[in-house]
Design a protein around this motif. Structure first.
Motif, short mmCIF file in Angstrom:
data_model
loop_
_atom_site.label_atom_id
_atom_site.label_comp_id
_atom_site.label_asym_id
_atom_site.label_seq_id
_atom_site.Cartn_x
_atom_site.Cartn_y
_atom_site.Cartn_z
N PRO A 1 38.08 61.09 27.53
CA PRO A 1 38.61 59.80 27.07
C PRO A 1 38.63 59.76 25.54
O PRO A 1 38.05 60.62 24.88
CB PRO A 1 37.62 58.79 27.66
N LEU A 2 39.27 58.74 25.01
CA LEU A 2 39.47 58.67 23.57
C LEU A 2 39.21 57.25 23.08
O LEU A 2 39.66 56.28 23.69
CB LEU A 2 40.91 59.07 23.22
N SER A 3 38.50 57.13 21.96
CA SER A 3 38.29 55.83 21.31
C SER A 3 39.03 55.82 19.98
O SER A 3 38.96 56.78 19.21
CB SER A 3 36.79 55.58 21.08
N GLY B 1 52.01 57.38 29.08
CA GLY B 1 51.35 58.10 30.16
C GLY B 1 50.56 57.16 31.04
O GLY B 1 50.63 55.93 30.92
N ASN B 2 49.78 57.72 31.92
CA ASN B 2 48.97 56.95 32.87
C ASN B 2 47.61 56.67 32.24
O ASN B 2 46.62 57.35 32.53
CB ASN B 2 48.83 57.72 34.18
N GLY C 1 42.24 58.23 31.29
CA GLY C 1 43.33 58.62 32.17
C GLY C 1 44.01 59.88 31.68
O GLY C 1 43.36 60.82 31.23
N ASP C 2 45.34 59.90 31.76
CA ASP C 2 46.11 61.08 31.39
C ASP C 2 47.34 60.63 30.59
O ASP C 2 48.23 59.98 31.12
CB ASP C 2 46.54 61.84 32.65
N GLY C 3 47.39 60.99 29.31
CA GLY C 3 48.52 60.59 28.50
C GLY C 3 48.33 60.94 27.04
O GLY C 3 47.46 61.74 26.68
N LEU C 4 49.18 60.35 26.20
CA LEU C 4 49.18 60.64 24.77
C LEU C 4 48.96 59.35 23.98
O LEU C 4 49.48 58.28 24.35
CB LEU C 4 50.52 61.25 24.34
N VAL C 5 48.21 59.46 22.89
CA VAL C 5 47.98 58.33 21.99
C VAL C 5 48.40 58.74 20.58
O VAL C 5 48.03 59.81 20.11
CB VAL C 5 46.50 57.89 22.00
#
Length: 212
Positions: free
Chosen positions: A151-153, A164-165, A194-198
């Motif tokens: 995960p990402l903060s 993404g999801n 989840g799964d995606g791009l930020v």
């Protein structure tokens, strides 16, 4: 469909052969050929879209650009990033959206209790469908991958967009500013799972919820 390409990192060139695109009002810097410009109310979604944006605080004034030729767009020397959509949805701060294919649908969605950019509140603009979008950043953007294992903060002031999801939560936490004694109080972050791009930028906006 119009073709998006970058001229350097701060100018977007759009080649059109009778196509149309939606762009941030006033962002055209040059064009050649036969091109027409038309201001659109509420981001091109008529009265409903305009009212929604007024209620949510998402400010997005858009113009339709249509014709034969090449049009060049830029905004305050911001860096530009191209995003390809294949039936999926992009969530982006309204102030960071430069241009989209006319066929892409735009809207506004509540994204939860997070620190939004000043003037943007707790709502985010959505872009959905198949085509290209151009988003802007203050400095070269970094695209970070989120997986179920990682995960990402993100600092709310550095957040630009995501796709993404992904699930996002607004949470309190500790930042480097807190360690350095520069924080004005309790710090907040956006956590993505989840799964995606930020997409994040190397410059922080003043935020409502970044430091309270």
């Amino acid at each position: 469909m119009a073709t998006f390409r970058l001229q350097g990192s701060k100018v977007l060139a759009v080649d059109m052969t009778g196509d149309s695109v939606k762009a941030k009002n006033g962002s055209m810097v040059a064009y050649d050929g036969q091109v027409a410009f038309k201001k659109m109310s509420g981001g091109g979604e008529g009265i409903r879209g305009m009212v929604t944006r007024r209620l949510t605080g998402e400010q997005m004034t858009v113009m339709e650009v249509k014709g034969q030729g090449t049009c060049y767009f830029a905004d305050r020397a911001s860096e530009i990033n191209l995003v390809n959509l294949h039936g999926d949805k992009l969530y982006v701060e309204a102030s960071n959206l430069l241009c989209t294919d006319a066929g892409l649908r735009t809207g506004t969605t509540f994204t939860g209790l997070r620190g939004g950019a000043s003037g943007n509140g707790l709502f985010t603009t959505t872009v959905e469908g198949t085509g290209q979008a151009a988003i802007m950043s203050d400095g070269a953007a970094v695209v970070l991958r989120v997986t179920p294992q990682y995960p990402l903060s993100v600092d709310p002031g550095a957040y630009i967009a995501h796709q993404g999801n992904l699930r996002q939560d607004f949470q309190s936490g500790v930042t480097f500013r807190t360690f350095l004694g520069e924080g004005g109080g309790e710090a907040f972050q956006i956590r993505f799972e989840g799964d995606g791009l930020v997409y994040v930028q190397p410059s922080e906006r003043n935020t409502i919820g970044g430091d309270v």
